[in-house]
Enzyme design. Sequence first.
Site, PDB file in Angstrom:
ATOM      1  N   GLU A   1       0.829  -1.200   0.000  1.00 23.03           N
ATOM      2  CA  GLU A   1       0.000   0.000   0.000  1.00 23.03           C
ATOM      3  C   GLU A   1       0.864   1.252   0.000  1.00 23.03           C
ATOM      4  O   GLU A   1       1.964   1.263   0.564  1.00 23.03           O
ATOM      5  CB  GLU A   1      -0.942  -0.002   1.217  1.00 23.03           C
ATOM      6  CG  GLU A   1      -1.959  -1.127   1.146  1.00 23.03           C
ATOM      7  CD  GLU A   1      -2.888  -1.194   2.351  1.00 23.03           C
ATOM      8  OE1 GLU A   1      -4.002  -1.704   2.190  1.00 23.03           O
ATOM      9  OE2 GLU A   1      -2.493  -0.737   3.443  1.00 23.03           O
TER      10      GLU A   1
ATOM     11  N   LEU B   1      10.929   6.804  17.206  1.00 22.33           N
ATOM     12  CA  LEU B   1      11.581   6.632  18.505  1.00 22.33           C
ATOM     13  C   LEU B   1      10.620   6.071  19.557  1.00 22.33           C
ATOM     14  O   LEU B   1      10.835   4.989  20.084  1.00 22.33           O
ATOM     15  CB  LEU B   1      12.162   7.969  18.966  1.00 22.33           C
ATOM     16  CG  LEU B   1      13.050   7.934  20.202  1.00 22.33           C
ATOM     17  CD1 LEU B   1      14.260   7.045  19.987  1.00 22.33           C
ATOM     18  CD2 LEU B   1      13.493   9.350  20.576  1.00 22.33           C
TER      19      LEU B   1
ATOM     20  N   CYS C   1      -0.521   6.513   9.667  1.00 18.80           N
ATOM     21  CA  CYS C   1       0.741   5.917  10.100  1.00 18.80           C
ATOM     22  C   CYS C   1       0.498   4.699  10.981  1.00 18.80           C
ATOM     23  O   CYS C   1      -0.244   4.767  11.954  1.00 18.80           O
ATOM     24  CB  CYS C   1       1.550   6.971  10.858  1.00 18.80           C
ATOM     25  SG  CYS C   1       3.188   6.431  11.353  1.00 18.80           S
TER      26      CYS C   1
END
EC number: 2.1.1.192
Length: 352
Positions: A99, A226, A344
């Site tokens: 994707e 992170l 995300c």
Amino acid sequence: MYFCGVKDRKKDIRALTKEQLQKFFVAEGDKSFRGTQVYEWLWSKAAHSFDDMTNISKETRQMLKDNFVINHIRVDRMQRSSDGTIKNAVKLHDALTVESVLIPTKSRTTACVSSQVGCSLDCQFCATAKLKRMRNLNPDEIYDQVVAIDNESRLYFDRPLSNIVFMGMGEPLMNYNNVMKAVEKITSPEGLGMSPKRITISTSGVPKMIKKLADDEAKIKLAVSLHSARNEVRTQIMPFNETFPLEDLREALEYWYSKTTSRITYEYIVWKDINDTREDAQALVRFCKYVPCKVNLIEYNPIDDGNFQQAAIEATNMYQDMLERNGITVTVRRSRGKDIDAACGQLANKSA
């Protein structure tokens, strides 16, 4: 010869360099210039078929068909979010799917591209990690994602693609050679001609490969997922941190900055009962002191297992205040494309 001699196993022509194409045509009794023409069609014009190559004779096109294939990707399904974000389910030549995402804003359009089918790493909060890695993408499969999104940007937003982020499926530094070959094509005048400064590679933190990126004098930007600056917490949510602890990551980032003087972006999600304390925020502030950086505080995009929850807004505000008081640039980033699982950490081939 520069192609497979077995007639039923044709070579993908885009695996050849321009020089190899030129030599192929010379060996066929043609001029080397013909190789340059074909190379231009393959990359700057992104031809998907030899029949598209209209300034080349039919006989030459047939000869190319007899010897080669163009293993281009195909956008199998396109979804549009209520906020304008577009997600492509991209079918590869071997029927696997990845994707990619187009993220529009008022001033730019950004392509979020994949580098692997699945992912080499095991981040507990990421839907892609649940798929496991099936294979690396090759350079032209990465390049084709960018071309497809550039075409969509021009069609739907009347402007060319402005930025590229390697934040889709996969860990790009675990597919280093192919990713960098794709970047080379994307930035080349013989490809898309984009500035490398408009390209960001986002990594979960592979110290050895960050150093290699610096040694190779890559002009791209670097972002690091992170999410915690405490080893015990980071290992819990990103188990590979046990192999690549924060001390090694810090050393690699210091090396990166010493070689490139390029500021690093830290991507950071604040989760309820995981990293939402003052101790966590203080650890991040300390980590940010090692090299010039900025921090993106990212809204969490839930995946199906429900093990992670967005922290209260007060926790995010606490992080933002503490970072700003210590002179660290911080942005609170709103997720795009949540309603189509394009945000995300949500890419998991659900549309495939």
